[in-house]
Design a protein around this motif. Structure first.
Motif, PDB file in Angstrom:
ATOM      1  N   GLN A 270       0.779  -1.226   0.000  1.00  0.00           N
ATOM      2  CA  GLN A 270       0.000   0.000   0.000  1.00  0.00           C
ATOM      3  C   GLN A 270       0.814   1.281   0.000  1.00  0.00           C
ATOM      4  OE1 GLN A 270      -2.807  -0.731   3.207  1.00  0.00           O
ATOM      5  NE2 GLN A 270      -4.201  -1.676   1.758  1.00  0.00           N
TER       6      GLN A 270
ATOM      7  N   ASN B 129       3.189   4.138  -1.808  1.00  0.00           N
ATOM      8  CA  ASN B 129       3.172   4.731  -3.148  1.00  0.00           C
ATOM      9  C   ASN B 129       1.817   4.552  -3.818  1.00  0.00           C
ATOM     10  OD1 ASN B 129       5.966   5.338  -2.868  1.00  0.00           O
ATOM     11  ND2 ASN B 129       6.436   3.236  -3.464  1.00  0.00           N
ATOM     12  N   GLN B 130       0.766   4.782  -3.056  1.00  0.00           N
ATOM     13  CA  GLN B 130      -0.577   4.514  -3.552  1.00  0.00           C
ATOM     14  C   GLN B 130      -0.930   5.291  -4.806  1.00  0.00           C
ATOM     15  OE1 GLN B 130      -3.137   5.097  -0.163  1.00  0.00           O
ATOM     16  NE2 GLN B 130      -2.885   2.975   0.480  1.00  0.00           N
ATOM     17  N   ASN B 131      -0.547   6.553  -4.875  1.00  0.00           N
ATOM     18  CA  ASN B 131      -0.916   7.353  -6.039  1.00  0.00           C
ATOM     19  C   ASN B 131      -0.267   6.834  -7.316  1.00  0.00           C
ATOM     20  OD1 ASN B 131      -2.578   9.037  -4.567  1.00  0.00           O
ATOM     21  ND2 ASN B 131      -0.943  10.488  -4.126  1.00  0.00           N
ATOM     22  N   SER B 132       1.026   6.548  -7.257  1.00  0.00           N
ATOM     23  CA  SER B 132       1.691   6.058  -8.464  1.00  0.00           C
ATOM     24  C   SER B 132       1.207   4.663  -8.839  1.00  0.00           C
ATOM     25  CB  SER B 132       3.215   6.078  -8.306  1.00  0.00           C
ATOM     26  OG  SER B 132       3.621   5.294  -7.211  1.00  0.00           O
ATOM     27  N   ARG B 133       0.935   3.825  -7.851  1.00  0.00           N
ATOM     28  CA  ARG B 133       0.382   2.498  -8.146  1.00  0.00           C
ATOM     29  C   ARG B 133      -1.011   2.606  -8.767  1.00  0.00           C
ATOM     30  NH1 ARG B 133       1.907  -2.014  -3.624  1.00  0.00           N
ATOM     31  NH2 ARG B 133       4.129  -1.946  -3.966  1.00  0.00           N
ATOM     32  N   ALA B 134      -1.818   3.516  -8.247  1.00  0.00           N
ATOM     33  CA  ALA B 134      -3.169   3.692  -8.785  1.00  0.00           C
ATOM     34  C   ALA B 134      -3.121   4.140 -10.236  1.00  0.00           C
ATOM     35  CB  ALA B 134      -3.949   4.697  -7.940  1.00  0.00           C
ATOM     36  N   ILE B 135      -2.247   5.054 -10.546  1.00  0.00           N
ATOM     37  CA  ILE B 135      -2.113   5.528 -11.930  1.00  0.00           C
ATOM     38  C   ILE B 135      -1.697   4.374 -12.832  1.00  0.00           C
ATOM     39  CG2 ILE B 135      -0.712   6.977 -13.464  1.00  0.00           C
ATOM     40  CD1 ILE B 135      -0.688   9.045 -11.107  1.00  0.00           C
TER      41      ILE B 135
ATOM     42  N   LYS C 100      -4.647   1.835 -13.178  1.00  0.00           N
ATOM     43  CA  LYS C 100      -5.731   2.347 -14.034  1.00  0.00           C
ATOM     44  C   LYS C 100      -5.331   2.285 -15.505  1.00  0.00           C
ATOM     45  CE  LYS C 100      -8.233   5.176 -10.755  1.00  0.00           C
ATOM     46  NZ  LYS C 100      -8.711   6.505 -10.365  1.00  0.00           N
TER      47      LYS C 100
ATOM     48  N   SER D  57      -7.787   3.220  -4.272  1.00  0.00           N
ATOM     49  CA  SER D  57      -8.313   3.908  -5.446  1.00  0.00           C
ATOM     50  C   SER D  57      -9.543   3.162  -5.942  1.00  0.00           C
ATOM     51  CB  SER D  57      -7.261   3.960  -6.548  1.00  0.00           C
ATOM     52  OG  SER D  57      -7.760   4.645  -7.665  1.00  0.00           O
TER      53      SER D  57
END
Length: 130
Positions: free
Chosen positions: A77, A79-85, A88, A121
């Motif tokens: 969990q 680096n959530q933002n970069s993983r979410a990008i 997606k 996300s």
């Protein structure tokens, strides 16, 4: 008065209770950790239900089960933002032509969707349908 026996000691095979082996690319973290909410979570059980790829980085002498779970949590969990990008984009670029049948294709999308949930996300229903 008889000594109290911890319920974990009576378990012969943890895989009867935790049938998922946690792996970085295959199984969703949230599904695995959810199973521990309904059983007595001991460190050895965690070690027995994760892949060697995950085990080696979290092994630490004298750690508690909670510390091991926290180390795993950070692996899944952070680096959530970069993983979410990334997820997606991967979801959007997954093509049915790359799979033998519709079931395999849907399973692949479900795995990506579950990983998105793991990193906090969500996809809107409109994105899922498209």
């Amino acid at each position: 008065m008889a000594a109290k026996i911890h319920p974990a000691i009576t378990v012969n095979n943890i895989k009867n209770f935790i049938p998922i082996t946690l792996e970085m690319n295959k199984t969703q973290y949230s599904s695995w950790v959810e199973l521990f909410k309904y059983t007595v979570a001991l460190l050895q059980w965690i070690y027995e239900t994760i892949s060697n790829y995950l085990l080696l980085p979290i092994l630490k002498l004298g750690q508690s089960a909670e510390q091991a779970r926290e180390r795993l949590k950070s692996m899944f969990q952070d680096n959530q933002n970069s993983r979410a990008i990334y997820l997606k984009q991967k979801f959007s670029n997954t093509k049915q032509d790359d799979f033998l049948d519709i079931s395999s294709y849907c399973q692949a999308l479900k795995i990506i969707f579950d990983k998105l949930i793991d990193v906090g996300s969500k996809m809107e229903e409109k994105q899922l349908v498209l």
